[in-house]
Scaffold this motif. Sequence first.
Motif, PDB file in Angstrom:
ATOM      1  N   ASN C  23     -11.923  29.194  29.321  1.00 14.76           N
ATOM      2  CA  ASN C  23     -11.830  29.748  30.657  1.00 14.76           C
ATOM      3  C   ASN C  23     -10.675  30.745  30.718  1.00 14.76           C
ATOM      4  O   ASN C  23      -9.525  30.370  30.662  1.00 14.76           O
ATOM      5  CB  ASN C  23     -11.629  28.593  31.648  1.00 14.76           C
ATOM      6  N   SER C  24     -10.995  32.016  30.806  1.00 15.71           N
ATOM      7  CA  SER C  24     -10.055  33.144  30.752  1.00 15.71           C
ATOM      8  C   SER C  24      -8.782  32.865  29.943  1.00 15.71           C
ATOM      9  O   SER C  24      -7.691  32.741  30.469  1.00 15.71           O
ATOM     10  CB  SER C  24      -9.672  33.683  32.122  1.00 15.71           C
ATOM     11  N   VAL C  25      -9.013  32.755  28.658  1.00  5.68           N
ATOM     12  CA  VAL C  25      -7.904  32.506  27.740  1.00  5.68           C
ATOM     13  C   VAL C  25      -7.275  33.829  27.314  1.00  5.68           C
ATOM     14  O   VAL C  25      -7.985  34.790  27.029  1.00  5.68           O
ATOM     15  CB  VAL C  25      -8.415  31.742  26.506  1.00  5.68           C
ATOM     16  N   ASN C  26      -5.966  33.873  27.293  1.00  8.11           N
ATOM     17  CA  ASN C  26      -5.255  35.050  26.790  1.00  8.11           C
ATOM     18  C   ASN C  26      -4.439  34.661  25.571  1.00  8.11           C
ATOM     19  O   ASN C  26      -3.832  33.597  25.540  1.00  8.11           O
ATOM     20  CB  ASN C  26      -4.302  35.586  27.854  1.00  8.11           C
ATOM     21  N   LEU C  27      -4.477  35.526  24.573  1.00  5.69           N
ATOM     22  CA  LEU C  27      -3.698  35.243  23.377  1.00  5.69           C
ATOM     23  C   LEU C  27      -3.193  36.563  22.813  1.00  5.69           C
ATOM     24  O   LEU C  27      -3.968  37.505  22.644  1.00  5.69           O
ATOM     25  CB  LEU C  27      -4.595  34.533  22.347  1.00  5.69           C
ATOM     26  N   ASN C  28      -1.879  36.670  22.592  1.00  2.00           N
ATOM     27  CA  ASN C  28      -1.313  37.913  22.067  1.00  2.00           C
ATOM     28  C   ASN C  28      -0.457  37.625  20.846  1.00  2.00           C
ATOM     29  O   ASN C  28       0.396  36.750  20.879  1.00  2.00           O
ATOM     30  CB  ASN C  28      -0.417  38.576  23.123  1.00  2.00           C
ATOM     31  N   VAL C  29      -0.728  38.339  19.770  1.00  2.00           N
ATOM     32  CA  VAL C  29       0.057  38.144  18.560  1.00  2.00           C
ATOM     33  C   VAL C  29       0.607  39.486  18.100  1.00  2.00           C
ATOM     34  O   VAL C  29      -0.145  40.447  17.954  1.00  2.00           O
ATOM     35  CB  VAL C  29      -0.795  37.518  17.437  1.00  2.00           C
ATOM     36  N   LYS C  30       1.921  39.533  17.895  1.00  2.00           N
ATOM     37  CA  LYS C  30       2.556  40.769  17.439  1.00  2.00           C
ATOM     38  C   LYS C  30       2.552  40.839  15.922  1.00  2.00           C
ATOM     39  O   LYS C  30       2.406  39.801  15.259  1.00  2.00           O
ATOM     40  CB  LYS C  30       4.019  40.799  17.915  1.00  2.00           C
ATOM     41  N   SER C  31       2.754  42.009  15.415  1.00  2.00           N
ATOM     42  CA  SER C  31       2.838  42.119  13.964  1.00  2.00           C
ATOM     43  C   SER C  31       4.156  41.493  13.510  1.00  2.00           C
ATOM     44  O   SER C  31       5.191  41.630  14.165  1.00  2.00           O
ATOM     45  CB  SER C  31       2.734  43.592  13.567  1.00  2.00           C
ATOM     46  N   GLY C  32       4.097  40.760  12.419  1.00  2.00           N
ATOM     47  CA  GLY C  32       5.291  40.109  11.897  1.00  2.00           C
ATOM     48  C   GLY C  32       5.654  38.828  12.614  1.00  2.00           C
ATOM     49  O   GLY C  32       6.668  38.215  12.329  1.00  2.00           O
ATOM     50  N   GLU C  33       4.809  38.416  13.518  1.00  2.35           N
ATOM     51  CA  GLU C  33       5.092  37.228  14.301  1.00  2.35           C
ATOM     52  C   GLU C  33       4.287  36.041  13.761  1.00  2.35           C
ATOM     53  O   GLU C  33       3.169  36.213  13.289  1.00  2.35           O
ATOM     54  CB  GLU C  33       4.684  37.486  15.755  1.00  2.35           C
ATOM     55  N   ILE C  34       4.880  34.835  13.813  1.00  5.10           N
ATOM     56  CA  ILE C  34       4.078  33.635  13.557  1.00  5.10           C
ATOM     57  C   ILE C  34       3.816  32.995  14.896  1.00  5.10           C
ATOM     58  O   ILE C  34       4.741  32.577  15.590  1.00  5.10           O
ATOM     59  CB  ILE C  34       4.807  32.642  12.625  1.00  5.10           C
ATOM     60  N   HIS C  35       2.549  32.983  15.260  1.00  6.75           N
ATOM     61  CA  HIS C  35       2.173  32.503  16.575  1.00  6.75           C
ATOM     62  C   HIS C  35       1.407  31.206  16.418  1.00  6.75           C
ATOM     63  O   HIS C  35       0.383  31.155  15.751  1.00  6.75           O
ATOM     64  CB  HIS C  35       1.304  33.558  17.267  1.00  6.75           C
ATOM     65  N   ALA C  36       1.914  30.126  17.002  1.00  6.55           N
ATOM     66  CA  ALA C  36       1.232  28.843  16.839  1.00  6.55           C
ATOM     67  C   ALA C  36       0.235  28.649  17.966  1.00  6.55           C
ATOM     68  O   ALA C  36       0.495  29.032  19.106  1.00  6.55           O
ATOM     69  CB  ALA C  36       2.238  27.721  16.829  1.00  6.55           C
ATOM     70  N   LEU C  37      -0.918  28.077  17.606  1.00  6.69           N
ATOM     71  CA  LEU C  37      -1.931  27.760  18.600  1.00  6.69           C
ATOM     72  C   LEU C  37      -2.110  26.250  18.563  1.00  6.69           C
ATOM     73  O   LEU C  37      -2.530  25.685  17.557  1.00  6.69           O
ATOM     74  CB  LEU C  37      -3.240  28.478  18.252  1.00  6.69           C
ATOM     75  N   LEU C  38      -1.743  25.613  19.669  1.00  6.87           N
ATOM     76  CA  LEU C  38      -1.766  24.151  19.709  1.00  6.87           C
ATOM     77  C   LEU C  38      -2.878  23.661  20.613  1.00  6.87           C
ATOM     78  O   LEU C  38      -3.250  24.324  21.574  1.00  6.87           O
ATOM     79  CB  LEU C  38      -0.443  23.629  20.279  1.00  6.87           C
ATOM     80  N   GLY C  39      -3.368  22.490  20.317  1.00  8.19           N
ATOM     81  CA  GLY C  39      -4.359  21.897  21.210  1.00  8.19           C
ATOM     82  C   GLY C  39      -5.013  20.704  20.561  1.00  8.19           C
ATOM     83  O   GLY C  39      -5.070  20.604  19.341  1.00  8.19           O
ATOM     84  N   GLU C  40      -5.495  19.802  21.407  1.00  2.00           N
ATOM     85  CA  GLU C  40      -6.220  18.637  20.912  1.00  2.00           C
ATOM     86  C   GLU C  40      -7.580  19.071  20.366  1.00  2.00           C
ATOM     87  O   GLU C  40      -7.985  20.220  20.542  1.00  2.00           O
ATOM     88  CB  GLU C  40      -6.480  17.700  22.098  1.00  2.00           C
ATOM     89  N   ASN C  41      -8.301  18.098  19.790  1.00  2.00           N
ATOM     90  CA  ASN C  41      -9.688  18.403  19.425  1.00  2.00           C
ATOM     91  C   ASN C  41     -10.459  18.732  20.691  1.00  2.00           C
ATOM     92  O   ASN C  41     -10.301  18.080  21.715  1.00  2.00           O
ATOM     93  CB  ASN C  41     -10.363  17.182  18.790  1.00  2.00           C
ATOM     94  N   GLY C  42     -11.285  19.734  20.611  1.00  2.00           N
ATOM     95  CA  GLY C  42     -12.107  20.073  21.762  1.00  2.00           C
ATOM     96  C   GLY C  42     -11.364  20.863  22.821  1.00  2.00           C
ATOM     97  O   GLY C  42     -11.873  21.097  23.900  1.00  2.00           O
TER      98      GLY C  42
END
Lengths: 346, 443, 535
Positions: C23-42
């Motif tokens: 549901n309207s997810v936003n995700l931005n990753v810069k160059s040289g950045e380590i971006h963690a994406l967290l979440g439970e199963n599902g």
Amino acid sequence: MAETIRKITNSIGLPRIIITLFFILTCVMAVLLELPIDMLTHQVLVRIGMNGVFVLAMVPAILSGTGPNFGLSLGIICGLIGGLMSIELNLYDGWGFAAAIVIAIPIAVIVGWVYAQLLNRVKGSEMMIATYTGFSIVFLMSIGWLIMPFKSPEMVWPIGKGLRVTISLGERFADILNELWEFPIGKVKIPTGLLLFFFVCCILVWLFLRSKTGLALKASGANPKFSLACGINVDKNRITGTILSTVLGAVGIIVYAQSYGFFQLYQAPLMMAFPAVAAVLIGGASAQKAKISNVILGVFLFQGLLTVSLPVASSIIKEGNISESLRMIVQNGIILYALTKVNGGE
Amino acid sequence: MAQINRIHLSNNKDKTVLKKIKDIFMKNIVTIIFLVLCLIGIELSGLPIFFVVSELVTRLTRNSFLVLSLIIPVLAGMGLNFSIVIGAMAGQIAIIAVTHWGVTGIWGFLLCVVLSFPFALFFGYLTGKLLNKTKGQEMIASMILGFFANGLYQLTFLFLVGTVIPMKNDVLILSHGVGVRNTIDLSGGLESTGIKYALDEIWKFPIFYIIIILCGLVLLYFGIKLAVDIIKYRRGNKKPFMNNCVKYIFNITVCLILLVVSILIMTGDSSLSMINLPMITAFVIVILCLFNTLIVKTKLGQDFRTVGQDKHIAKVSGINVDKVRVLAIIISTVLAAWGQLIFLQNIGTLNTYGSHEQIGMFSIAALLIGGASVSKATVGQAILGTVLFHTLFIVSPLAGRNLFGDAQIGEFFRAFVVYGVIGISLGLHAWRKRVELKNKLRT
Amino acid sequence: MTQEYTLQMKDISKVFFNNKVLNSVNLNVKSGEIHALLGENGAGKSTLMNILFGMPVIHSTGGFEGEVIIDGKRVDIKSPKESLDLGIGMVHQEFMLIPGFSITENIKLNRETTKNNLLSRVFSSKLKTLDTKSMNRDARECLDTLGMDVNEKSKIAGLPIGHMQFVEIAREIDKRNIKLLVFDEPTAVLAESEADNLLNAMKTLADTGIAILFITHRLDEVMQVADNITILRDGEVVSLKQKEQTSVSELAELMVGRRIEGIMNSNKDEKSFDDKEIILKIRNLRVSMRGEQVKGINLDVRKGEILGIGGLAGQGKIGIANGIMGLYPTQGEIYLEDKKLELNNPKESIKNGIGFVSEDRKGIGLLLDSSIELNIAMTAMQMQNKFIIKLLPFTQMNKGKIRKHALKMIKDLDIRCRGPHQMTKRLSGGNQQKVCIARALTLNPDILLVSEPTRGIDVGAKKLVLDLLVKLNNQLGMTIVMTSSELGELRSVCSRIAIISEGKLEGILMPTDSDVDFGLMMSGEYHKINRGEAL
């Protein structure tokens, strides 16, 4: 409309529809060509009885999950040994026939058990291994026929070594089932005993499949993981299925031979599994599922087609044996079709 | 699993030479058994060596091409291609047509090669499509497909030729005008009418001269290499010499023995010196060997191998798996068609309804006897297998007669061996695959 | 402004069969950045990645809303191939490596360097010769970048797992245009030291300017390497944090959250089971189940309770019930009311009164081509000789009895069907699940093990199934061990919840315990933190 037609085609399978239509066509041709219909009907009935038990032998194998028994020749060889022993014991008529079966069954049980051990070790490739086990045993037994110590002069070559290629049953128990309670309807002679024997076998297998063991066997074939979780011993059931199939193969050849009038040794059993596999598939079975009704319908369609097409073809094209080519195409075509429906590999 | 691997590795290190020999022995057990069987058979048959060797040379040049046509599908993970029978049919279609047109000799042969190509291409394409629908059951499917195609083939040549397909030829067609005769003579008495020996007779040369020449060349090659390594050794780079030392000594000894034996044969008055090798046929076979080896080093070959190792990973990394598989079968089918041409030009008679039937089975048995398996086959195994298989073929009837007083026993034994070796190696393969899968699931 | 981001995903929404998973997810990753994406199963992580990689499953189910922007340019990714061309790479959790090939061959899989030869010029480029030398050189270079000193010509088979992971990464960085690299739970299969190596390598890569998206549930690793953290829950971004501004406990709480599904088991909180006898005692249980390894668990189940087993996917919770049933190779000790149970023998487990409803409904739970009644009766028939007519030595199934029992079950459990003869494959997921439960109940078990009872069935049916379990517990006093990935469901039904992490028991919580505790336990941080506090 087109949608429903496609649905029906998919559920029955295109090759089956073609074969059925083809069978109807040859029957119509037979009538148009004024071939002796009563003779043909009699022949069809005899062929059904002769081959029925072989086709029935596919059912326990398929249901237990080992796939169609391409190694049927193992059972056939057991049956042949039983038959030869019966002749060696110099038995005639009903006793000869019964003795052949009684001797063949324990041999088939042992052979089936050993064969099942092999099949349990090669799960997933049973069909190919079964085929080649069958082939190689036929040749091993060919050596066996040459050196087995049978004495009866009916069976061994008068000069030289070993058993004859064909051994006549004329005096012994040829046609014993065919002529049992035979009666005519119109001009058609009904081979009552033969058909009865086949149907009794069918009923026995049907009853077996409703027993505790039979149901476990069906479950093992349909879903091995389910069976495991139910505490069912899958390997044991595969063994049971293979043994039963081998025994039916052994009984089958004795029934076949009494109608044919001869025991055929050496390479004769080599390709005998294939028509039986094809018949049960034509009857609507797949490599994983089979019912008794598939057996009866399949043997009727396949043997009916072969019997009727022979005189029809030869009255259209005088020379050569077109029905033999036809048999090869139909028989192997349906097996190929069934193979494309097997989910394997991926 | 990792632990097991480590243990395995450390074991490897302590392995003595004896153990290594045992390992080699166990890995090649099938081949070794057959080697022994062949030697016993030769001894028992009492056939003169001259006969065995000359017959073997003929059969080797006759059959190798067909056996070699099996290698690429194995590489692509499709197992043993029983449907090379269909390729053989394509070859025979071409032969019948060319014989009908009356083109003979080498031109006839070349015409056959050209003509069989589109047929084999088409048949191979269809076979490949079908095998893609029966993944995991390729071998049984290709075998049954062979039977099925045989039915169609019979139908075509027994009933369609002369009725639907117009063809008039008193020699080829049965007397009533429909259907091709059972046997077609490809040589035809005084005046040649077919392609018999079209390839074989172009240039023949005593085989032992060739061995002498080859051994000479190989010796020269290794001599130079050895010299180079020794020079390096003197300069302090000990590695290449130490690594290859055993290999050099072994190869050079084998070559020397062969050389000496060949020279003795050629200088003596043994009849063996009269055995000729059909040079062009041999040359064609060598080219196919090279083709099979070199294709592995191309992009296409790498695709074959990747698909053969793991269909799923191949797909994920962007290889069109189905297409690669179809291509493998097409190549195999075309090669089989040409192989059948070589086979028949040597035999000299086409058995219209039978020549192709056993081809698949015999070629596969030969390949397996050479030490190949369902998932691995090399050119060397193919050639070695052909030699052993046909030695057994030549000697077994007589060996059977001398041993049991019945030639039939030998023949039955041979057939049992053919089917048995296929069955056993398929069984072993399936069993190993299952054990592997089990291990994989456990870890 | 937008230029600095390598990847932007804006307002991404995705509906699967009327089920909104993103549901309207936003995700931005810069160059040289380590971006963690967290979440439970599902939570929607994998769906989001499927969109990024243009997986066919997305397009065959009606596409998605929102836009994906790479280097400031809006892109429309329709296939995995296109995403590769855009410079997006993925390091898979399951290795995509061919064991029989060398490292070089694996790195260069289907991207082999080739040279022209005579044949390839005449015929097709497919016949080009492989340029082994240059391939090895490239492979060496990549391995050096990652600081790996293995010979590039050695085979994959036999390499330690950590090395395989690095080969996967080497393959991605060998693609020259790589801009964004996605690591999907990369440390899950690694030992601790190997994991440290990997995290260092990730940092090195990020320093070369590659943007890294790091999907994981190991919170300490996130804190170790990530610059920014996006947390997904139920298909929505609940938070975007910078590493400096957050802590492990905050992340844990954000990840789990509280989803109230209504207290369904009204008397679970009132009754205490502490004084009840222990009906099932598990000691040092080890189960080799691929992907769900159990590595030594001690657990007691008390009579009459509903014990929940929770945890993230792949941590081993599923393995427990399967191990008790003897379906996978098992070691350890299991006692049923002080009687030791024979392991690795499903027959024994069933005979000793354990009923099992498998997590794999279609694979293990049902005979899809058989009737409902046969499915219900099968186990009892085989194990307890129920529904059998005996005509010694022959047996026949008792169709009448089976029918009667099936009709009763259909009524009791409210299975919606056309009758007991209907094939189970024609039933809906919820009704199939009820058939599975009916089959287990037919055995009159003392303990019922239920794995993932609501997986893959729709919301209404979920409630019915859970209600049924509660009813069985309340009315028949049946002890139930329920394994589920849905924490909310466990909290609404169970009296106690055991959380499994990395194959071990992390702890046992009450449904009323705080989200932070649940979150920390699920991500395996609970003990680490408590230990830290103790020091």
